[in-house]
Every structure is written in C-alpha cells, then in structure tokens.
Motif scaffolding. Structure first.
Motif, mmCIF file in Angstrom:
data_model
loop_
_atom_site.group_PDB
_atom_site.id
_atom_site.type_symbol
_atom_site.label_atom_id
_atom_site.label_comp_id
_atom_site.label_asym_id
_atom_site.label_seq_id
_atom_site.Cartn_x
_atom_site.Cartn_y
_atom_site.Cartn_z
ATOM 1 N N ASP A 168 0.836 -1.205 0.000
ATOM 2 C CA ASP A 168 0.000 0.000 0.000
ATOM 3 C C ASP A 168 0.870 1.255 0.000
ATOM 4 O O ASP A 168 2.105 1.178 -0.056
ATOM 5 N N GLN A 169 0.230 2.410 0.083
ATOM 6 C CA GLN A 169 0.923 3.687 0.004
ATOM 7 C C GLN A 169 1.863 3.933 1.182
ATOM 8 O O GLN A 169 2.702 4.820 1.132
ATOM 9 N N ALA A 211 2.238 9.904 -2.699
ATOM 10 C CA ALA A 211 2.039 11.316 -3.034
ATOM 11 C C ALA A 211 0.559 11.621 -3.248
ATOM 12 O O ALA A 211 0.050 12.649 -2.780
ATOM 13 N N PHE A 212 -0.133 10.733 -3.937
ATOM 14 C CA PHE A 212 -1.558 10.907 -4.217
ATOM 15 C C PHE A 212 -2.364 10.921 -2.906
ATOM 16 O O PHE A 212 -3.205 11.793 -2.691
ATOM 17 N N TRP A 272 -3.660 10.042 -10.676
ATOM 18 C CA TRP A 272 -3.837 11.480 -10.886
ATOM 19 C C TRP A 272 -4.820 11.844 -11.997
ATOM 20 O O TRP A 272 -5.014 13.015 -12.278
ATOM 21 N N SER A 273 -5.445 10.872 -12.616
ATOM 22 C CA SER A 273 -6.411 11.223 -13.658
ATOM 23 C C SER A 273 -7.666 11.800 -12.998
ATOM 24 O O SER A 273 -7.997 11.444 -11.861
ATOM 25 N N ASP A 299 -0.076 2.052 -10.603
ATOM 26 C CA ASP A 299 0.875 3.057 -10.117
ATOM 27 C C ASP A 299 1.766 2.457 -9.035
ATOM 28 O O ASP A 299 1.378 1.514 -8.339
ATOM 29 N N SER A 300 2.934 3.053 -8.846
ATOM 30 C CA SER A 300 3.873 2.576 -7.830
ATOM 31 C C SER A 300 3.445 3.022 -6.435
ATOM 32 O O SER A 300 2.598 3.907 -6.267
ATOM 33 N N MET A 301 4.052 2.407 -5.432
ATOM 34 C CA MET A 301 3.805 2.793 -4.039
ATOM 35 C C MET A 301 4.111 4.286 -3.847
ATOM 36 O O MET A 301 3.398 4.984 -3.141
ATOM 37 N N PHE A 302 5.171 4.768 -4.480
ATOM 38 C CA PHE A 302 5.571 6.160 -4.314
ATOM 39 C C PHE A 302 4.543 7.111 -4.914
ATOM 40 O O PHE A 302 4.245 8.161 -4.354
#
Length: 154
Positions: free
Chosen positions: A15-16, A79-80, A41-42, A72-75
């Motif tokens: 997870d994030q 950020a998201f 980010w869409s 998407d990556s964890m990184f």
C-alpha cells in the motif's frame, strides 16, 4: 472479468505506506470492495477514490473496507494519498505490472493499466458483485452499498 459467485483470487500487494496487504487477511473479518482504477492522478480516478474515502463511515457501517488498486507505484500512491488526504488503502499492482488486474480479468492490455472495475467480496472471499465501468465514468457507490446491504440481510 471474474463474475459473481467466483472465489476472489488471493494476492499480496504494497500500500501507500509500504505495508503488505493480503486479501485473505480480511477473510471472516470484513467484506471487501476492490476498486480497480487506471491511474492515481487522472480526473475521474481522483474523484472516484476521494469519494470512496469520504464515504468511509458508510462502508464501515456495512462491515466493509474499500481498497483501491492501480498499476501506479507505491511512491505515486503515497504522493496521491498525501495530496488528497486519503486513508483508504491504495495498492500498487506495479511489478509485475497489472498482475492482480489480470487475475481479475480487468487489465487493459492496449492501454497498459487496470480498467475501472468494482468487486464486492464477502467475508468468505466470494465475489458477490462485479462491475466494469467505462474508464471515463465514475461508477459511484450506489451499487456497492446495495450489494453490501443485500449481503448483510442474508
């Protein structure tokens, strides 16, 4: 795409926050809503995931957790989540790219991302509802809440 009454394939993703999350850890404890989506980010994805985050208490009342999954990556997820103040788990189906989305039959090979899809999974890890939405449309939560309410009445 996996259909209702199928056994939800188990998986472990990060997870994030860098924590490993395994689907089977919720078995016998929580209903799970897997929300596959194309990218953090869409515009549509941002709205959909933020909406589910805001509805946390409605899902919790139905003994459910919503888990977002994208390639998407964890990184990117970190950020998201920080930018949108998200608390729901966002799992990185990053490497091998889209492996879990492929297992659930919702990987878009042409575009290289997960399609926008929802799976409502009961505490026995059985899919009780699956829904594929156009990537350009936010599927909302009405169908999810109805499926959870129906499960809780049974």
């Amino acid at each position: 795409m996996l259909e209702a009454f199928s056994k939800a394939p188990d998986f472990t993703l990060i997870d994030q926050n860098g924590k490993k999350v395994t689907l089977s850890e919720f078995e016998a404890k929580k209903n799970v809503v897997l929300a596959f989506y194309p990218f953090d980010w869409s515009p549509v994805c941002s709205d959909q995931i933020s909406f589910y985050n805001e509805m946390h208490s409605l899902f919790e009342k139905r003994d459910a957790i919503v888990i977002g999954i994208s390639v998407d990556s964890m990184f990117c997820h970190t950020a998201f989540a920080e930018n949108r103040k998200l608390t729901l788990p966002l799992l990185a189906d990053f490497e091998p790219k889209g492996e879990v989305a492929r297992e659930y039959g919702v990987y878009n090979n042409k575009e290289g991302h997960a399609s926008r899809a929802l799976f409502v999974i009961d505490k026995n890890r059985t899919i009780v509802q699956s829904y594929l939405s156009p990537d350009s449309e936010n599927p909302g939560a009405d169908g999810i809440l109805e499926a959870l309410d129906t499960m809780n009445k049974a």
